[in-house]
Write a protein that holds these residues in place. Sequence first.
Motif, PDB file in Angstrom:
ATOM      1  N   SER A  88       0.852  -1.187   0.000  1.00 22.36           N
ATOM      2  CA  SER A  88       0.000   0.000   0.000  1.00 22.36           C
ATOM      3  C   SER A  88       0.885   1.232   0.000  1.00 22.36           C
ATOM      4  N   GLY A  89       0.366   2.332  -0.553  1.00 22.72           N
ATOM      5  CA  GLY A  89       1.118   3.579  -0.594  1.00 22.72           C
ATOM      6  C   GLY A  89       0.294   4.738  -0.093  1.00 22.72           C
ATOM      7  N   TYR A  90      -0.076   5.621  -0.995  1.00 16.63           N
ATOM      8  CA  TYR A  90      -0.824   6.812  -0.600  1.00 16.63           C
ATOM      9  C   TYR A  90      -2.256   6.477  -0.192  1.00 16.63           C
ATOM     10  N   ASP A  91      -2.788   7.316   0.699  1.00 14.07           N
ATOM     11  CA  ASP A  91      -4.206   7.284   1.073  1.00 14.07           C
ATOM     12  C   ASP A  91      -4.639   5.938   1.650  1.00 14.07           C
ATOM     13  N   GLN A  92      -3.750   5.306   2.416  1.00 16.70           N
ATOM     14  CA  GLN A  92      -4.116   4.000   2.962  1.00 16.70           C
ATOM     15  C   GLN A  92      -5.334   4.075   3.872  1.00 16.70           C
ATOM     16  N   ALA A  93      -5.530   5.215   4.541  1.00 16.30           N
ATOM     17  CA  ALA A  93      -6.683   5.336   5.434  1.00 16.30           C
ATOM     18  C   ALA A  93      -8.000   5.281   4.672  1.00 16.30           C
ATOM     19  N   GLU A  94      -7.981   5.671   3.383  1.00 13.98           N
ATOM     20  CA  GLU A  94      -9.200   5.638   2.579  1.00 13.98           C
ATOM     21  C   GLU A  94      -9.333   4.326   1.803  1.00 13.98           C
ATOM     22  N   VAL A  95      -8.235   3.867   1.194  1.00 13.89           N
ATOM     23  CA  VAL A  95      -8.336   2.678   0.337  1.00 13.89           C
ATOM     24  C   VAL A  95      -8.456   1.398   1.150  1.00 13.89           C
ATOM     25  N   ALA A  96      -7.927   1.396   2.368  1.00 17.40           N
ATOM     26  CA  ALA A  96      -8.090   0.226   3.239  1.00 17.40           C
ATOM     27  C   ALA A  96      -9.358   0.432   4.063  1.00 17.40           C
ATOM     28  N   THR A  97     -10.477   0.004   3.520  1.00 18.57           N
ATOM     29  CA  THR A  97     -11.774   0.231   4.134  1.00 18.57           C
ATOM     30  C   THR A  97     -11.962  -0.622   5.391  1.00 18.57           C
ATOM     31  N   ARG A  98     -12.988  -0.288   6.139  1.00 17.68           N
ATOM     32  CA  ARG A  98     -13.277  -1.083   7.343  1.00 17.68           C
ATOM     33  C   ARG A  98     -13.519  -2.539   7.011  1.00 17.68           C
ATOM     34  N   SER A  99     -14.189  -2.786   5.902  1.00 16.33           N
ATOM     35  CA  SER A  99     -14.470  -4.175   5.528  1.00 16.33           C
ATOM     36  C   SER A  99     -13.184  -4.912   5.178  1.00 16.33           C
ATOM     37  N   LEU A 100     -12.231  -4.218   4.542  1.00 11.19           N
ATOM     38  CA  LEU A 100     -10.961  -4.868   4.230  1.00 11.19           C
ATOM     39  C   LEU A 100     -10.172  -5.163   5.504  1.00 11.19           C
ATOM     40  N   ILE A 101     -10.149  -4.209   6.429  1.00 11.86           N
ATOM     41  CA  ILE A 101      -9.452  -4.429   7.696  1.00 11.86           C
ATOM     42  C   ILE A 101     -10.074  -5.610   8.439  1.00 11.86           C
ATOM     43  N   ALA A 102     -11.396  -5.677   8.445  1.00 18.87           N
ATOM     44  CA  ALA A 102     -12.079  -6.786   9.112  1.00 18.87           C
ATOM     45  C   ALA A 102     -11.747  -8.112   8.430  1.00 18.87           C
ATOM     46  N   ALA A 103     -11.702  -8.109   7.109  1.00 22.40           N
ATOM     47  CA  ALA A 103     -11.373  -9.335   6.373  1.00 22.40           C
ATOM     48  C   ALA A 103      -9.942  -9.762   6.663  1.00 22.40           C
ATOM     49  N   LEU A 104      -9.030  -8.818   6.729  1.00 26.10           N
ATOM     50  CA  LEU A 104      -7.639  -9.140   7.022  1.00 26.10           C
ATOM     51  C   LEU A 104      -7.514  -9.740   8.422  1.00 26.10           C
ATOM     52  N   ARG A 105      -8.210  -9.163   9.369  1.00 23.10           N
ATOM     53  CA  ARG A 105      -8.178  -9.694  10.733  1.00 23.10           C
ATOM     54  C   ARG A 105      -8.776 -11.096  10.780  1.00 23.10           C
ATOM     55  N   ARG A 106      -9.872 -11.279  10.076  1.00 25.54           N
ATOM     56  CA  ARG A 106     -10.566 -12.572  10.077  1.00 25.54           C
ATOM     57  C   ARG A 106      -9.757 -13.655   9.365  1.00 25.54           C
ATOM     58  N   MET A 107      -9.056 -13.275   8.304  1.00 21.47           N
ATOM     59  CA  MET A 107      -8.374 -14.252   7.460  1.00 21.47           C
ATOM     60  C   MET A 107      -6.906 -14.454   7.813  1.00 21.47           C
ATOM     61  N   ALA A 108      -6.412 -13.739   8.805  1.00 23.19           N
ATOM     62  CA  ALA A 108      -4.982 -13.780   9.111  1.00 23.19           C
ATOM     63  C   ALA A 108      -4.480 -15.198   9.371  1.00 23.19           C
ATOM     64  N   GLY A 109      -5.306 -16.030   9.974  1.00 18.21           N
ATOM     65  CA  GLY A 109      -4.890 -17.386  10.297  1.00 18.21           C
ATOM     66  C   GLY A 109      -4.680 -18.278   9.085  1.00 18.21           C
ATOM     67  N   ARG A 110      -5.115 -17.842   7.916  1.00 16.93           N
ATOM     68  CA  ARG A 110      -4.933 -18.642   6.707  1.00 16.93           C
ATOM     69  C   ARG A 110      -3.502 -18.578   6.172  1.00 16.93           C
ATOM     70  N   PHE A 111      -2.711 -17.636   6.692  1.00 16.34           N
ATOM     71  CA  PHE A 111      -1.386 -17.394   6.136  1.00 16.34           C
ATOM     72  C   PHE A 111      -0.305 -17.742   7.152  1.00 16.34           C
ATOM     73  N   GLY A 112       0.738 -18.382   6.648  1.00 21.16           N
ATOM     74  CA  GLY A 112       1.831 -18.724   7.545  1.00 21.16           C
ATOM     75  C   GLY A 112       2.516 -17.490   8.098  1.00 21.16           C
ATOM     76  N   ALA A 113       2.649 -16.462   7.278  1.00 19.95           N
ATOM     77  CA  ALA A 113       3.252 -15.205   7.699  1.00 19.95           C
ATOM     78  C   ALA A 113       2.585 -14.081   6.919  1.00 19.95           C
ATOM     79  N   ILE A 114       2.677 -12.869   7.462  1.00 21.63           N
ATOM     80  CA  ILE A 114       2.071 -11.700   6.820  1.00 21.63           C
ATOM     81  C   ILE A 114       3.099 -10.581   6.815  1.00 21.63           C
ATOM     82  N   GLY A 115       3.253  -9.936   5.653  1.00 25.39           N
ATOM     83  CA  GLY A 115       4.184  -8.831   5.533  1.00 25.39           C
ATOM     84  C   GLY A 115       3.508  -7.596   4.975  1.00 25.39           C
ATOM     85  N   GLY A 116       4.106  -6.445   5.226  1.00 25.52           N
ATOM     86  CA  GLY A 116       3.578  -5.188   4.720  1.00 25.52           C
ATOM     87  C   GLY A 116       4.692  -4.330   4.158  1.00 25.52           C
ATOM     88  N   ILE A 117       4.430  -3.655   3.035  1.00 23.91           N
ATOM     89  CA  ILE A 117       5.408  -2.802   2.369  1.00 23.91           C
ATOM     90  C   ILE A 117       4.913  -1.360   2.385  1.00 23.91           C
TER      91      ILE A 117
END
Length: 324
Positions: A88-117
């Motif tokens: 992610s780059g510019y405007d992350q507060a707008e492009v990362a919607t509440r539903s996306l944040i909720a999905a990321l939190r819910r789905m985190a266990g599906r991934f062995g590791a998670i990284g952010g750039i």
Amino acid sequence: MANSETIFAPSRATLDIAVLVLPRASILEVASVLDPMRNANRQMRREAFRWRVVTPDGVAAPLTCGIELPASGAFADVAGADLLMVISGYDQAEVATRSLIAALRRMAGRFGAIGGIDAGPWIMARAGLLDGHRATVHWEDLEDFAAAFPAVEVVADRYVRSGNRLTAGGAVPAADMMLHLIGARCGLGVAGQVADSFLYDQYSDATRPQRPGLVPGARDRRLSEALTIMGQAVDAPLPVPRIAAALGVGTRRLEQIFRDGLGMAPAACYLDLRLQAARRMMSDTDHPLLEIALRTGFSDRSSFSRAYRRRFGHAPREARRSRG
């Protein structure tokens, strides 16, 4: 559960990676993640890395350079992977919607590791995925990131491995991290071949500072060193003679170094660095104007506004209104 030690370890198994690209990301950040893996597969003559690009809604993501990056599907449809990379780059507060944040939190266990750039760590932290971890973010955001997420141990490293969490401050640190990943899994020789193919002289250690202060083409290293000193003291500007003394030169000599290298005086360059920092804060944060003024070395809002108008041709308030 996988962690950075198991991912960054010798293995002949294919590493499966899901790459979540958000709108307004940089194409260089995307390439810094994908192209080293592509090249490693070419060098190895096998599929050492497998990846798929997804977006929040499955449609092409508009990038900052004006092109759209196709996606193989929506993030919600990803069944899982060894590693999820959030770019992610510019405007992350707008492009990362509440539903996306909720999905990321819910789905985190599906991934062995998670990284952010770049701004990806902001999104991970908003989902609570960095609590109790060490992490980094782009140097412009380190202070705000630390204030926003006190449960995260924020460091200024280029990239950070913390358990099953990875964070990188931007495109080049992401490339460093991917080259280290390739070297750890496939051997340093393969990582060297990948670096050579991109004419990448030497990839950096994770803990190397994000801001070396280098000026491309600078003939005098003292110019870079002076800019580093200035960049580290934006909020409390240092007198030019003090900067010169720190470099072991006289004020007149420092003036000449700046004019030879940048065509401007040190004081003018310092002011421009501070105003550019203020402009970024105007664009990327909701800080009050007075706070931005103080954080960029101005004693009050009026002096900040006058300097800002002279530099950019409009008042700070107008810049914020045009942001929408």
